[in-house]
Write an enzyme that holds these catalytic residues in place. Structure first.
Site, PDB file in Angstrom:
ATOM      1  N   SER A   1       0.827  -1.201   0.000  1.00 37.45           N
ATOM      2  CA  SER A   1       0.000   0.000   0.000  1.00 37.45           C
ATOM      3  C   SER A   1       0.867   1.260   0.000  1.00 37.45           C
ATOM      4  O   SER A   1       1.631   1.475  -0.931  1.00 37.45           O
ATOM      5  CB  SER A   1      -0.964  -0.059   1.178  1.00 37.45           C
ATOM      6  OG  SER A   1      -2.095   0.728   0.952  1.00 37.45           O
TER       7      SER A   1
ATOM      8  N   ASP B   1      -9.333  -4.133  -5.685  1.00 33.76           N
ATOM      9  CA  ASP B   1      -8.761  -3.621  -4.433  1.00 33.76           C
ATOM     10  C   ASP B   1      -9.524  -2.359  -4.039  1.00 33.76           C
ATOM     11  O   ASP B   1      -9.604  -1.411  -4.821  1.00 33.76           O
ATOM     12  CB  ASP B   1      -7.284  -3.297  -4.655  1.00 33.76           C
ATOM     13  CG  ASP B   1      -6.545  -2.946  -3.374  1.00 33.76           C
ATOM     14  OD1 ASP B   1      -7.115  -2.232  -2.529  1.00 33.76           O
ATOM     15  OD2 ASP B   1      -5.389  -3.377  -3.229  1.00 33.76           O
TER      16      ASP B   1
ATOM     17  N   HIS C   1      -7.503  -5.880  -0.346  1.00 28.79           N
ATOM     18  CA  HIS C   1      -6.404  -4.924  -0.421  1.00 28.79           C
ATOM     19  C   HIS C   1      -5.077  -5.652  -0.305  1.00 28.79           C
ATOM     20  O   HIS C   1      -4.767  -6.227   0.746  1.00 28.79           O
ATOM     21  CB  HIS C   1      -6.547  -3.902   0.703  1.00 28.79           C
ATOM     22  CG  HIS C   1      -5.487  -2.850   0.710  1.00 28.79           C
ATOM     23  ND1 HIS C   1      -5.047  -2.217  -0.424  1.00 28.79           N
ATOM     24  CD2 HIS C   1      -4.765  -2.311   1.732  1.00 28.79           C
ATOM     25  CE1 HIS C   1      -4.116  -1.344  -0.116  1.00 28.79           C
ATOM     26  NE2 HIS C   1      -3.913  -1.389   1.191  1.00 28.79           N
TER      27      HIS C   1
END
Length: 521
Positions: free
Chosen positions: A236, A463, A491
């Site tokens: 991320s 996602d 995610h």
């Protein structure tokens, strides 16, 4: 409450809750959510990470690059603290410490160190190192020292400190009124007061927790660990940090896995709308699955289900739901409680339980528990990490959205049109940093990372937090990147999807083998 222009909620979607152990203490809802030598160069075994000439570091920086880490036994395995300049423009000035934790390779002769960042910004890599050991294959743990670090401003590394637990509760639960100029100004003033508290309690470090400085720290860590090149696994926001590193230090890029891409050159508008649409799409996928089951709290069509979620948000704003505690479930808390289970399909049953209680019984207790987990709030009212305030501080240094009222209204309307159910929570991001007390640092002029070794970007097609098109954008942005696609929900993908992703990423980390362009799992 307003959401950051960089990432979703002020607590930060990239603080991926799958990458920490979660205990939600409820009679109904109980689940566990998961998600070498000090300085001597590593002995390069078969599958070694190829070295490249390291740029010679001279002057005041040389002592940081040449430091010897002193490892001590700790709960995570071994822990150490590396010293770095507070301000890289003044390496002879004050220093700060960067906390590290290491699980040594089980095979005895490691390829090198695998540095870890789980996202945020604001998530602890020291806490993550024990969890990631259960996510990766035995081949990875056998051949790499797993090294987590708390980036500057986070948890153990000159942490950003702002307000106490009740003060943070008030900010997280706050439902803003954007319908008037006075309401927007109230939000700006609230975050201005938070920033002032951060400056008072953090000091000079508040102006130096930006991503570019953290990437420079990463190169110091690489050298102090004895590695010629950086091997790195970033999730991320960790992909933005990794891309920044590659752009600053292309000659020392070894093998970088960037999973759940956040391109560092996204505009605030692109980031806000992209995440709003990502969560809207994830909510649609959840409702489709829920309505195919036997006991779904959302009836009718998928659009009907989305309308019922909207009604819940509106009800929570007008009359916050009771929770059996002295804290009611506001609209903002309801959103966080719904957002957290969308990170992974395996969490969807938790969302069904929480929505059943909220919609059918006017009971917000389970959504509140999920919201608290999202922000690392403990039952006693304290917060186990500083991730929420670190998120604000880092983002406000990296980039600031315009705070012009008319511009924010226009952007919010566009987001709402693109994501009718959750778009409200992604507008007015410019309010957060409008009165931040330290100046914006900004990013780099270019993120091409020309000359870097091949970099692996991993993207998940649905996602919610880092939309798939961002993975495509990051792969295009980095000159040597190759995109690996996971066709699924949730995610990030490595360590939480399928064998195809795991085997492909492992092969890249262990041997440097890059998947064919267009590989999908």
């Amino acid at each position: 409450m307003p959401l950051s222009a960089r990432l979703v909620a002020p607590t930060g979607v990239a603080r991926d809750p799958r990458h920490r152990t979660v205990a939600l203490l409820s009679a109904v809802l109980v689940v566990v959510v998961l998600l070498a030598g000090c300085v001597a160069p590593k002995n390069q075994a078969a599958g070694e990470v190829p070295g490249s000439p390291t740029v010679e570091v001279t002057g005041e920086l040389a002592r940081f690059y040449g430091q010897q880490l002193e490892w001590v036994t700790c709960a995570q395995g071994e822990c150490a603290t590396a010293q770095v300049p507070l301000d890289y423009a003044d390496p002879a000035g004050p220093e700060i410490g960067i906390a590290l934790a290491r699980k040594k390779a089980t095979g005895g002769e490691p390829i090198g160190s695998l540095l870890l960042n789980r996202g945020g910004p604001g998530a602890s890599g020291v806490d993550f190192v024990s969890q990631v050991a259960g996510m990766v294959s035995s081949d990875i743990t056998r051949q790499f020292d797993l090294v987590g670090f708390d980036p500057r401003g986070v948890q153990r590394s000159s942490p950003v400190e702002c307000v106490d637990g009740p003060g943070l509760d008030e900010i997280i639960a706050y439902d803003p009124d954007y319908s008037t100029d006075a309401g927007i100004q109230d939000v700006i003033d609230m975050y201005g007061e938070l920033g002032a508290a951060c400056e008072q309690n953090t000091g000079a470090a508040l102006g130096h927790v930006d991503t570019v400085s953290a990437a420079r720290d990463l190169d110091v860590l690489r050298a102090a660990l004895g590695d010629d090149t950086l091997t790195y696994l970033g999730f991320s926001y960790g992909t933005s940090l990794g891309a920044t590193y590659a752009s600053l230090f292309p000659a020392t890029v070894g093998r970088l896995v960037l999973d759940g891409a956040l391109p560092p050159n996204l505009t605030s508008a692109e980031a806000s709308e992209g995440q709003a649409v990502g969560f809207e799409n994830a909510l649609r996928a959840y409702i489709t699955d829920c309505q195919a089951g036997a006991r779904c709290p959302l009836d009718g069509s998928v659009d009907d289900g989305l309308a019922q979620i909207t009604e819940l948000f509106e009800r929570a704003e007008a009359n916050p739901l009771p929770t059996g505690t002295d804290r009611a479930l506001t609209r903002s808390l309801a959103f966080y409680g719904i957002a957290l289970p969308l990170y992974a399909q395996s969490y969807w049953p938790l969302l069904s339980q929480a929505l059943t209680a909220a919609i059918d019984q006017n009971d917000g207790s389970l959504l509140l528990q999920l919201a608290d987990q999202y922000s690392d709030r403990q039952p006693d009212g304290t917060f186990s990490t500083n991730s929420t305030v670190a998120f604000y501080a880092i983002n406000c240094l990296d980039s600031r959205a315009p705070a012009d009222f008319d511009a924010m209204r226009a952007e919010a309307a566009q987001i709402q049109e693109a994501a009718p159910t959750v778009g409200y929570f992604f507008g007015y991001g410019g309010t957060v940093c409008a009165q931040w007390p330290v100046p914006e640092v900004g990013g780099l002029d270019s993120y091409a990372a020309e000359g870097a070794a091949p970099i692996l970007v991993v993207g998940t097609t649905n996602d919610p937090a880092t939309p798939y098109r961002w993975a495509e954008q990051l792969a295009d942005l980095l000159s040597s990147a190759v995109l690996l696609t996971y066709e699924g929900e949730g995610h990030t993908a490595y360590g939480s999807s399928n064998d195809c992703i795991a085997d492909t990423v492992d092969a890249y980390l262990l041997t440097g083998a890059v998947p064919a362009e267009g590989t999908r799992c």
